[in-house]
Design an enzyme around this catalytic site. Structure first.
Site, PDB file in Angstrom:
ATOM      1  N   ASP A   1     -19.452   0.883   2.524  1.00  0.00           N
ATOM      2  CA  ASP A   1     -18.398   0.856   3.545  1.00  0.00           C
ATOM      3  C   ASP A   1     -18.916   1.356   4.887  1.00  0.00           C
ATOM      4  O   ASP A   1     -20.033   1.890   4.982  1.00  0.00           O
ATOM      5  CB  ASP A   1     -17.183   1.690   3.091  1.00  0.00           C
ATOM      6  CG  ASP A   1     -17.559   3.006   2.425  1.00  0.00           C
ATOM      7  OD1 ASP A   1     -18.672   3.504   2.686  1.00  0.00           O
ATOM      8  OD2 ASP A   1     -16.749   3.523   1.648  1.00  0.00           O
TER       9      ASP A   1
ATOM     10  N   ASN B   1      -8.144  11.723  -3.816  1.00  0.00           N
ATOM     11  CA  ASN B   1      -6.991  10.884  -4.187  1.00  0.00           C
ATOM     12  C   ASN B   1      -7.405   9.739  -5.124  1.00  0.00           C
ATOM     13  O   ASN B   1      -6.615   8.830  -5.391  1.00  0.00           O
ATOM     14  CB  ASN B   1      -6.306  10.310  -2.941  1.00  0.00           C
ATOM     15  CG  ASN B   1      -7.197   9.348  -2.168  1.00  0.00           C
ATOM     16  OD1 ASN B   1      -8.348   9.132  -2.529  1.00  0.00           O
ATOM     17  ND2 ASN B   1      -6.664   8.772  -1.097  1.00  0.00           N
TER      18      ASN B   1
ATOM     19  N   HIS C   1      -9.887   7.548  -4.537  1.00  0.00           N
ATOM     20  CA  HIS C   1     -10.447   6.330  -3.926  1.00  0.00           C
ATOM     21  C   HIS C   1     -11.918   6.162  -4.292  1.00  0.00           C
ATOM     22  O   HIS C   1     -12.618   7.143  -4.559  1.00  0.00           O
ATOM     23  CB  HIS C   1     -10.214   6.276  -2.397  1.00  0.00           C
ATOM     24  CG  HIS C   1     -11.028   7.199  -1.557  1.00  0.00           C
ATOM     25  ND1 HIS C   1     -10.557   7.742  -0.371  1.00  0.00           N
ATOM     26  CD2 HIS C   1     -12.302   7.664  -1.680  1.00  0.00           C
ATOM     27  CE1 HIS C   1     -11.487   8.484   0.182  1.00  0.00           C
ATOM     28  NE2 HIS C   1     -12.559   8.458  -0.587  1.00  0.00           N
TER      29      HIS C   1
ATOM     30  N   GLU D   1      -8.336   2.691  -1.147  1.00  0.00           N
ATOM     31  CA  GLU D   1      -7.364   3.767  -1.290  1.00  0.00           C
ATOM     32  C   GLU D   1      -6.351   3.394  -2.384  1.00  0.00           C
ATOM     33  O   GLU D   1      -6.283   2.234  -2.807  1.00  0.00           O
ATOM     34  CB  GLU D   1      -6.644   3.984   0.050  1.00  0.00           C
ATOM     35  CG  GLU D   1      -7.573   4.360   1.210  1.00  0.00           C
ATOM     36  CD  GLU D   1      -8.054   5.824   1.183  1.00  0.00           C
ATOM     37  OE1 GLU D   1      -7.939   6.481   0.132  1.00  0.00           O
ATOM     38  OE2 GLU D   1      -8.559   6.287   2.227  1.00  0.00           O
TER      39      GLU D   1
END
Ligand code: F6R
Length: 241
Positions: A67, A137, A139, A144
């Site tokens: 990314d 979280n 991801h 996400e």
């Protein structure tokens, strides 16, 4: 998923680097998928050491990053281009033409860049060994919670917590990225082998849920349960000990 729990971060980094080194020695022309962030810093340091002192040869290795922030010039100090140059590319004999990172330069046609990137991975024959970290979280890359398991490289909005984590690295609020280009969950699952790394107590809950919870798009890392060849290297803190 096979799980290896190490006593501390240093051992996690050494184990991860050794796994990659073995893969490179076995197949010198393999294609890697590479993460950024804090977790892989020790692993990159150890790979550089193996290059300098053990002759680990990257000359035929290809590498695709997972990314990149959208809206940062490549040479911005917080871009993942800059991170990769500093941590790995400038320190080992990876050929620059064998490395690729999504281009998040301001003003770029981001959708066209996503298509280019996904095609480049496919044209390279896919990723042999993909290394991922995990967000608190759940991801993976910048997929996400709520990301489709069929997703491929695309533009995403970062979750508020992810933006908050990034904030400390930027001098001005206006610079903090709100979006990114990320490879998708499907792109990750297409890799032949996946190495998941997690370190520290802040990751323990996400790790526990990734290993135990039902597979769900609300927890992107749970997609890894669907892949036949995943090894997770966790330090004791991330494993909740
Ligand atoms: C980075 C990436 C992210 C990180 C994750 C964990 O390329 O894709 O998913 O792996 O946010 O970040 P750290 O390692 O900084 O805790």
């Amino acid at each position: 998923m096979r799980v290896l729990v190490t006593s501390d971060y240093r051992t996690l980094s050494e184990e991860a680097a050794e796994l990659i080194a073995r893969a490179v020695r076995t197949r010198p022309g393999l294609t890697l998928g590479l993460p950024t962030g804090n977790t892989p810093l020790g692993m990159y340091q150890e790979l550089v050491r193996k290059h300098l002192h053990e002759g680990l040869d990257f000359s035929r290795v290809r590498a695709f990053n997972l990314d990149e922030y959208l809206g940062l010039a490549r040479d911005h100090p917080q871009s993942y281009h800059s991170y990769m140059r500093a941590r790995l590319f400038d320190q080992v004999n990876l050929q620059r033409e064998n490395t690729d990172i999504p281009d998040g330069t301001p003003g770029i046609d981001a959708d066209a860049e996503c298509d280019r990137y996904e095609n480049a991975i496919r044209d390279a024959g896919g990723i042999d060994l993909l290394i991922v970290g995990i967000g608190a979280n759940g991801h993976i890359a910048f997929n996400e919670p709520g990301s489709s398991f069929d997703s491929r490289t695309r533009v995403v909005l970062l979750a508020p917590g992810t933006i908050a984590d990034a904030r400390k690295y930027f001098a001005r609020e206006g610079e903090v990225p709100r979006s990114a280009i990320t490879i998708g969950i499907r792109t990750i699952l297409d890799a032949r082998r996946i190495l998941l790394l997690a370190s520290g107590r802040k990751k323990a809950e996400a790790v526990e849920r990734t290993l135990r919870d039902p597979v769900s798009e609300s927890l992107p890392a749970s997609a890894l349960q669907l892949h036949p060849d995943v090894i997770a290297i966790l330090d004791e803190a991330a494993r909740g000990h």
